[in-house]
Design an enzyme around this catalytic site. Structure first.
Site, PDB file in Angstrom:
ATOM      1  NE  ARG A  45      -2.703  -2.490   3.202  1.00 23.48           N
ATOM      2  CZ  ARG A  45      -2.794  -2.957   4.254  1.00 23.48           C
ATOM      3  NH1 ARG A  45      -3.637  -1.936   5.322  1.00 23.48           N
ATOM      4  NH2 ARG A  45      -2.662  -3.914   4.845  1.00 23.48           N
ATOM      5  CG  ASP A 105      14.608  -1.755   3.955  1.00 24.34           C
ATOM      6  OD1 ASP A 105      15.932  -1.568   4.219  1.00 24.34           O
ATOM      7  OD2 ASP A 105      14.101  -2.646   4.468  1.00 24.34           O
ATOM      8  CB  VAL A 155      11.236   6.720   6.733  1.00 19.17           C
ATOM      9  CG1 VAL A 155      12.593   7.115   6.308  1.00 19.17           C
ATOM     10  CG2 VAL A 155      10.764   5.673   5.519  1.00 19.17           C
ATOM     11  NE  ARG A 167      -0.329   2.697   4.696  1.00 17.34           N
ATOM     12  CZ  ARG A 167       0.304   1.479   4.507  1.00 17.34           C
ATOM     13  NH1 ARG A 167       1.166   1.749   4.175  1.00 17.34           N
ATOM     14  NH2 ARG A 167       0.113  -0.250   5.072  1.00 17.34           N
TER      15      ARG A 167
HETATM   16  P1  IMP Z   1      12.350  -4.615   0.601  1.00 16.07           P
HETATM   17  O1  IMP Z   1      11.872  -5.616  -0.116  1.00 16.07           O
HETATM   18  O2  IMP Z   1      13.510  -5.008   1.997  1.00 16.07           O
HETATM   19  O3  IMP Z   1      12.787  -3.831  -0.510  1.00 16.07           O
HETATM   20  O4  IMP Z   1      10.681  -3.782   1.193  1.00 16.07           O
HETATM   21  C1  IMP Z   1      10.549  -3.243   0.283  1.00 16.07           C
HETATM   22  C2  IMP Z   1       9.366  -2.536   1.436  1.00 16.07           C
HETATM   23  O5  IMP Z   1       9.017  -2.564   2.609  1.00 16.07           O
HETATM   24  C3  IMP Z   1       8.711  -1.175   1.271  1.00 16.07           C
HETATM   25  O6  IMP Z   1       7.898  -1.527  -0.084  1.00 16.07           O
HETATM   26  C4  IMP Z   1       7.384  -1.384   1.773  1.00 16.07           C
HETATM   27  O7  IMP Z   1       6.627  -1.061   2.395  1.00 16.07           O
HETATM   28  C5  IMP Z   1       8.476  -1.759   3.448  1.00 16.07           C
HETATM   29  N1  IMP Z   1      10.059  -0.678   4.205  1.00 16.07           N
HETATM   30  C6  IMP Z   1      10.851  -0.885   3.832  1.00 16.07           C
HETATM   31  N2  IMP Z   1      11.736  -0.054   4.846  1.00 16.07           N
HETATM   32  C7  IMP Z   1      11.066   0.900   5.409  1.00 16.07           C
HETATM   33  C8  IMP Z   1      10.677   1.966   6.302  1.00 16.07           C
HETATM   34  O8  IMP Z   1      11.368   2.436   6.640  1.00 16.07           O
HETATM   35  N3  IMP Z   1       9.512   2.492   6.813  1.00 16.07           N
HETATM   36  C9  IMP Z   1       8.243   1.726   6.719  1.00 16.07           C
HETATM   37  N4  IMP Z   1       8.037   0.193   5.382  1.00 16.07           N
HETATM   38  C10 IMP Z   1       9.266   0.294   5.090  1.00 16.07           C
END
Ligand code: IMP
Length: 180
Positions: A45, A105, A155, A167
């Site tokens: 979302r 991330d 964040v 949000r």
């Molecule tokens: P990844 O698969 O580790 O790249 O994670 C991506 C998803 O993790 C993003 O689309 C976010 O929904 C969530 N996410 C990563 N870092 C943060 C943060 O600092 N705050 C909130 N959600 C995060």
């Protein structure tokens, strides 16, 4: 509900976000110039505000679709397991596609979604992320356009949540825990 009290320190203002989206929209228009239709795919979302602002800056014929993947749940840890909770409504074979992510991330989410969409043989597949945390990367992936590179901080705001909260903040802020 978050288990600890926290405050939010402003990191990126609404004005900076708007200016950056405007600049990026010109690059995207150049990349997709002449397209018959650009399918803009938001990852739910967290990207819902970003995609809303981005498509309004794009002077291109645009269709909007969404994919939802499994998320962190209520924790702050990432997961290598990415599940598709909601798939696209439309067919993207032969189409121009722009995937819109809130934050890259570890990169597992974007990696998985791109792999899936690529298998459907789009004409051109590009990615944009509002935020990038390169120091956290595990998957070998980088978005084609990035709004802001940020350090390893948790964040919230501008569509991004902590345990489904915050949000609706118009800016990006970093979460700082305080003693209850
Ligand atoms: P990844 O698969 O580790 O790249 O994670 C991506 C998803 O993790 C993003 O689309 C976010 O929904 C969530 N996410 C990563 N870092 C943060 C943060 O600092 N705050 C909130 N959600 C995060």
């Amino acid at each position: 509900m978050p288990q600890h009290a926290y405050v939010i320190d402003k990191m990126i203002s609404a004005k900076s976000i708007a200016a950056r989206i405007e600049a990026l929209s010109h690059e995207i228009e150049a990349e997709f110039a002449g397209t018959q239709k650009l399918v803009v795919v938001g990852l739910l979302r967290g990207s819902f505000i970003f995609i809303a602002d981005l498509v309004r800056e794009l002077d291109l014929p645009v269709e909007v679709d969404f994919v939802e993947t499994s998320s962190y749940g209520n924790a702050m840890e990432s997961s290598r397991e990415v599940r598709i909770l909601k798939d696209l409504r439309g067919d993207i074979e032969g189409r121009d596609v722009l995937v819109v992510e809130d934050i890259v991330d570890t990169g597992h989410t974007l990696f998985h979604v791109l792999h899936l969409l690529q298998s459907r043989r789009p004409h051109k597949l590009r990615t944009i992320a509002l935020l990038d945390k390169p120091s956290r990367r595990e998957a070998d992936i980088r978005a084609d356009w990035i709004g802001f590179e940020i350090p390893d901080e948790f964040v919230v705001g501008y569509g991004i949540d902590y345990a489904q909260r915050n949000r609706n903040l118009p800016y990006i802020g970093k979460v700082r825990f305080v003693q209850d």
